[in-house]
Design a protein around this motif. Structure first.
Motif, mmCIF file in Angstrom:
data_model
loop_
_atom_site.group_PDB
_atom_site.id
_atom_site.type_symbol
_atom_site.label_atom_id
_atom_site.label_comp_id
_atom_site.label_asym_id
_atom_site.label_seq_id
_atom_site.Cartn_x
_atom_site.Cartn_y
_atom_site.Cartn_z
ATOM 1 N N GLN A 45 1.001 -1.254 -0.197
ATOM 2 C CA GLN A 45 0.351 0.181 -0.234
ATOM 3 C C GLN A 45 1.230 1.747 0.050
ATOM 4 O OE1 GLN A 45 -2.063 0.273 3.558
ATOM 5 N NE2 GLN A 45 -3.125 2.184 2.959
ATOM 6 N N ASN A 46 0.709 2.094 -0.756
ATOM 7 C CA ASN A 46 1.164 3.426 -1.062
ATOM 8 C C ASN A 46 0.546 4.403 0.236
ATOM 9 O OD1 ASN A 46 3.687 2.426 -3.122
ATOM 10 N ND2 ASN A 46 2.077 2.549 -4.672
ATOM 11 N N LYS A 47 1.955 5.185 0.513
ATOM 12 C CA LYS A 47 0.647 5.994 1.360
ATOM 13 C C LYS A 47 1.337 7.133 1.177
ATOM 14 C CE LYS A 47 0.585 5.578 5.878
ATOM 15 N NZ LYS A 47 0.950 5.203 7.507
ATOM 16 N N MET A 48 1.874 8.613 2.050
ATOM 17 C CA MET A 48 2.519 9.861 0.964
ATOM 18 C C MET A 48 3.917 9.279 1.009
ATOM 19 S SD MET A 48 3.696 13.450 2.942
ATOM 20 C CE MET A 48 2.460 13.384 3.752
ATOM 21 N N GLY A 49 4.542 8.023 1.147
ATOM 22 C CA GLY A 49 5.619 7.408 0.186
ATOM 23 C C GLY A 49 5.433 6.244 -0.997
ATOM 24 N N PRO A 50 5.846 5.465 -1.183
ATOM 25 C CA PRO A 50 6.140 4.788 -2.084
ATOM 26 C C PRO A 50 6.138 3.395 -0.617
ATOM 27 C CG PRO A 50 8.124 5.119 -2.444
ATOM 28 C CD PRO A 50 7.386 6.770 -2.030
#
Length: 124
Positions: A45-50
């Motif tokens: 799952q990606n968030k603000m970063g990969p």
């Protein structure tokens, strides 16, 4: 100085520009990873970063579904102990223009431990 002393000094100076990677403690690295988890996951799952699942061996800037900076997309290096150590030491120096504004980890042992933990997440 004797010739052998000069040779030893030359070898020491030659190695000075290469980051010295300490042996990492993956368990400690998992705990330290909490400082990274606001932006990164260890699942796919990606968030603000990969996401960082399978980060070892993966070419930087290639996680599907994540929009990288032009600088990171062009970086083109595979993540390994050396590239991660260099990047985590000074992200904007390693990849000028990266979106990772925070994240510099000054302590070499902390970096080694986090890198050891990231290695446990598998290779791509």
């Amino acid at each position: 100085m004797k010739l052998t002393q000069w040779a030893l000094a030359a070898l020491l100076v030659a190695g000075a520009g290469t980051p010295a990677l300490a042996d990492g403690d993956a368990a400690r690295g998992q705990t330290l990873f909490s400082r990274c988890s606001a932006c990164h996951t260890v699942t796919e799952q990606n968030k603000m970063g990969p996401h960082l699942s399978g980060v070892f061996g993966r070419t930087a800037g290639t996680v599907a579904g994540y929009t990288y900076s032009k600088a990171m997309a062009a970086y083109g290096k595979a993540w390994d102990e050396t590239t991660l150590d260099t990047f985590l030491t000074a992200p904007n120096k390693a990849v000028p223009g990266t979106k990772m504004a925070a994240g510099a980890i000054a302590n070499p042992q902390d970096r080694a431990d986090i890198i050891a933990y990231l290695k446990t997440l598998g290779a791509s």
